[in-house]
Design a protein around this motif. Sequence first.
Motif, PDB file in Angstrom:
ATOM      1  N   ASP A  31      35.294  33.536  38.198  1.00 48.98           N
ATOM      2  CA  ASP A  31      36.354  33.293  38.931  1.00 48.98           C
ATOM      3  C   ASP A  31      35.929  34.019  40.558  1.00 48.98           C
ATOM      4  N   PRO A  32      35.435  33.286  41.385  1.00 44.21           N
ATOM      5  CA  PRO A  32      35.352  33.692  42.755  1.00 44.21           C
ATOM      6  C   PRO A  32      36.098  34.522  43.164  1.00 44.21           C
ATOM      7  N   SER A  33      37.388  34.169  43.256  1.00 44.03           N
ATOM      8  CA  SER A  33      38.476  35.189  44.092  1.00 44.03           C
ATOM      9  C   SER A  33      38.678  36.164  43.473  1.00 44.03           C
ATOM     10  N   ALA A  34      38.633  36.349  42.041  1.00 41.84           N
ATOM     11  CA  ALA A  34      38.989  37.587  41.407  1.00 41.84           C
ATOM     12  C   ALA A  34      37.616  38.316  41.172  1.00 41.84           C
ATOM     13  N   GLN A  35      36.273  37.865  41.679  1.00 42.22           N
ATOM     14  CA  GLN A  35      34.894  38.379  41.449  1.00 42.22           C
ATOM     15  C   GLN A  35      34.516  38.628  39.968  1.00 42.22           C
ATOM     16  N   LEU A  36      35.046  37.572  39.307  1.00 39.29           N
ATOM     17  CA  LEU A  36      34.776  37.661  37.813  1.00 39.29           C
ATOM     18  C   LEU A  36      33.588  37.064  37.616  1.00 39.29           C
ATOM     19  N   PRO A  37      32.442  37.885  37.166  1.00 37.61           N
ATOM     20  CA  PRO A  37      31.156  37.298  37.028  1.00 37.61           C
ATOM     21  C   PRO A  37      30.896  36.375  35.920  1.00 37.61           C
ATOM     22  N   THR A  38      29.965  35.470  36.230  1.00 39.43           N
ATOM     23  CA  THR A  38      29.494  34.617  35.010  1.00 39.43           C
ATOM     24  C   THR A  38      28.735  35.563  34.207  1.00 39.43           C
ATOM     25  N   ALA A  39      28.934  34.895  32.923  1.00 41.08           N
ATOM     26  CA  ALA A  39      27.792  35.611  31.729  1.00 41.08           C
ATOM     27  C   ALA A  39      26.420  35.674  32.400  1.00 41.08           C
ATOM     28  N   GLY A  40      25.699  36.894  32.007  1.00 41.17           N
ATOM     29  CA  GLY A  40      24.343  37.258  32.695  1.00 41.17           C
ATOM     30  C   GLY A  40      24.211  37.687  33.840  1.00 41.17           C
ATOM     31  N   VAL A  41      25.553  37.888  34.681  1.00 38.42           N
ATOM     32  CA  VAL A  41      25.554  38.582  35.968  1.00 38.42           C
ATOM     33  C   VAL A  41      26.362  39.816  35.689  1.00 38.42           C
ATOM     34  N   SER A  42      25.691  40.980  35.960  1.00 33.00           N
ATOM     35  CA  SER A  42      26.078  42.292  35.638  1.00 33.00           C
ATOM     36  C   SER A  42      26.469  43.151  36.966  1.00 33.00           C
ATOM     37  N   PRO A  43      27.829  43.943  36.848  1.00 28.53           N
ATOM     38  CA  PRO A  43      27.996  44.674  37.931  1.00 28.53           C
ATOM     39  C   PRO A  43      27.305  45.972  37.748  1.00 28.53           C
ATOM     40  N   TYR A  44      27.097  46.553  38.881  1.00 30.52           N
ATOM     41  CA  TYR A  44      26.382  47.813  38.845  1.00 30.52           C
ATOM     42  C   TYR A  44      26.924  48.790  39.951  1.00 30.52           C
ATOM     43  N   ARG A  45      26.805  50.068  39.955  1.00 29.42           N
ATOM     44  CA  ARG A  45      27.132  50.674  41.159  1.00 29.42           C
ATOM     45  C   ARG A  45      25.782  51.749  41.363  1.00 29.42           C
ATOM     46  N   LEU A  46      26.101  52.307  42.697  1.00 30.49           N
ATOM     47  CA  LEU A  46      25.134  53.263  43.144  1.00 30.49           C
ATOM     48  C   LEU A  46      25.667  54.792  43.015  1.00 30.49           C
ATOM     49  N   ASN A  47      25.148  55.731  42.736  1.00 30.61           N
ATOM     50  CA  ASN A  47      25.526  56.939  42.761  1.00 30.61           C
ATOM     51  C   ASN A  47      25.989  57.399  44.068  1.00 30.61           C
ATOM     52  N   THR A  48      24.965  57.260  45.077  1.00 30.88           N
ATOM     53  CA  THR A  48      25.500  57.507  46.514  1.00 30.88           C
ATOM     54  C   THR A  48      25.279  56.189  47.378  1.00 30.88           C
ATOM     55  N   PRO A  49      26.646  55.444  47.537  1.00 29.57           N
ATOM     56  CA  PRO A  49      26.594  54.223  48.289  1.00 29.57           C
ATOM     57  C   PRO A  49      26.194  54.410  49.757  1.00 29.57           C
ATOM     58  N   LEU A  50      25.945  53.146  50.499  1.00 29.18           N
ATOM     59  CA  LEU A  50      25.882  53.175  51.935  1.00 29.18           C
ATOM     60  C   LEU A  50      27.302  52.983  52.180  1.00 29.18           C
ATOM     61  N   TYR A  51      27.482  53.623  53.571  1.00 32.05           N
ATOM     62  CA  TYR A  51      28.977  53.568  54.175  1.00 32.05           C
ATOM     63  C   TYR A  51      29.053  52.202  54.932  1.00 32.05           C
ATOM     64  N   SER A  52      29.977  51.594  54.656  1.00 31.52           N
ATOM     65  CA  SER A  52      29.988  50.390  55.346  1.00 31.52           C
ATOM     66  C   SER A  52      31.668  50.309  55.761  1.00 31.52           C
TER      67      SER A  52
END
Lengths: 337, 400
Positions: free
Chosen positions: A56-77
């Motif tokens: 579900d692209p608009s909900a950013q719900l990934p397809t199976a096999g696509v995993s979310p992750y985060r970075l400890n310290t992220p880039l400021y955007s």
Amino acid sequence: MNASSALLAFASLALAGSVAVRAEVFQPLPAPASVSDSAVTQGMPRLLSDFGFFEDPSAQLPTAGVSPYRLNTPLYSDGAEKLRFVYVPGGQKVGASGEGLLEFPVGSALIKTFAFEENGKRRLVETRVLLHRADGWLALPYLWNEEQTEATLAVAGARVQATTPAGEMISYRVPNKNQCKECHGLDGDVVPIGPKARNLSADWLEATLGQVPDGADTLPVWENRASASVDEAARAYLDVNCAHCHRPGATASNSGLDLRWEQDDPHAIGIMKRPVAAGRGAGKHLYDIVPGKPDESILLHRMLSDDPGVAMPELGKSTVDDEGTEIVREWIKGMAP
Amino acid sequence: MIRTAISAILLASAAPVLAETHTIEPGEGAQERLQEALILAAPGDEIVLAAGRYALTDGLSLDVEGVTIRGAGMDGTVLDFTSQQGAGEGLLVTSDNVTLRDFALENPKGDGVKSKGADNIVYHRVRVTWTRGPHPENGAYGIYPVESTGVLVDGVKVTGASDAGIYVGQSNGITVRNSIAEANVAGIEIENSRNALVEHNVATRNTGGILVFDLPNLPVMGGGNVVVANNLVVANDTPNFAPPGNIVAGVLRGTGVMVMANESVLIENNILSGNPTAPIMVIAYPQPFEDENYDPVPRNVVVGSNQIAQGGYDPQIDGAEALLAAFGGELPPLMWDGLGEAGVTLKVASGISGWTLNLTEQGKGMAGATPAPLQAPPPSERFPTEDIGAPAELEARLGG
């Protein structure tokens, strides 16, 4: 957690065989049900949905096999919410050696969506993909439509009006394909920046790699930086926000400034280092960092500017990061002269 | 447009490469159309910029090898960055064998054209102008090739740079010629570079005309093998307007040709007039430094025959009045800081008089200066120039 429960709900609907019901309840899905490996490995797909990264692209719900992750310290955007995903083709393994960049097999993709809040709702602005092809990594930017149903390849980038969480109205810059390389370029190649073992949680690494490499998970988690030392928090921030250019082999190599986490030569990280080609970016100051004197340090001066030609980083932001500049100020202030 | 260009690339990769020409017109959407053309170009393609003024909001960039960007003349095609909102330069080139010719950039917020790691690049008849004239908030460099091998700059014109108009840094095999550098802090600067030929240029109304520098603590050091010949270096009398942190902020108003550190530099057959501090200045790197691989003192600087008039009459030096009185109203045209050894550091053709500060220690400032007339031996052998300059094959791209 949210993502997996939503996936489950979706799967049970499909199991119930209620295809007709589903068609009534859901809009027809633009994305295929699985990731298109051919889109990842060849051509320049015109639509983000061609990759099939999202159920579900608009909900950013990934397809199976696509995993979310985060970075400890992220880039400021500019305070954008960033949704990061990684796709690794079935049966393939991610490698790691030490604290550095993970080794993704050919056919992998890194996906990052940038969003701002608008009228109380999340508005997706752009999704950047990094595709690991047989001949190296390819970076492509996709711009979301008004309806939030699809994102289209925008090789030349774009400017989009947005309001930051701090309430600033900005002209947000979607980078063009070449600008992707300005940050992602190293020794002439395009490489990922974010997913280094040192900036990823041990839990995620264990789940993804089946191991936790030496030196992993050492950068502080940004929102918990109060429990880290000022030195660690500031060096982590500079590593993540500056060192993709300010290191040997990258865009700002000719400056001689090297802000990588692992660099321990005081002169190389800017202490009493004179600028080389800073131009007016130097302001009235003589050195990148003057210990104990943040307000006489070019490094902080440029981070505090929003004037193109002075402001650092040059790309990827147009506002000043109050949190980042605060920690760098503390760090310089605490240095013994 | 995107689709056509993409299919062109796909075709090109399947068939023998045929160079294509893509023409861009000014007007609505110029930023996206031009940037898209620069991204989708295939190696060898030519991007033609039709005459007119292009209003641009962001820096442009090129990362495809062998591309030519050709405008309708440095006064006909103008890329106007007055409203630039982002990026550190007007145009960034990061690919090899690129030719930039016959167009102008006005008022970029940072540098004008930067080419980094872009070997065998040709800049021909490109103009970079900060239209308000000298101002500390102008961009730093107009024409800015760095970390490159093979650089030919011919017929460019830069006005108003708050650092150097034409700056070549950390590069090798360089020619800068037939160009005009006017009203910049430094007109032309060759820094940490080797085998550079600077000839047939005009440097005027800058703070300093032509600088040859070598600095410590950089990825590329050991600058040298530089020839500065047949240039017109006149009336460089603009007060220094560089932001204080920059090395050129220390350049004295009224400097003609200046050598700092470096090894083997020939200064010959130039016309130097109206440079009120020093028509020619040879000095060691003046700051304290920590870099064991760096030699701050120049070696083998050869001052050959030059035509010099009106120099050293109003030096921007402490104690100028006493100095002028001591030297009879005008300082001798060649100024040396005295660090190093006459004959090793410096050789001077007969007929060119000089003076020395007689400094004894590098990095300690002017304290301890005991000015005196300079005694330096004339050059004893020919200065070898065979391998100096841009590769000859770059010349072919200047036609048309």
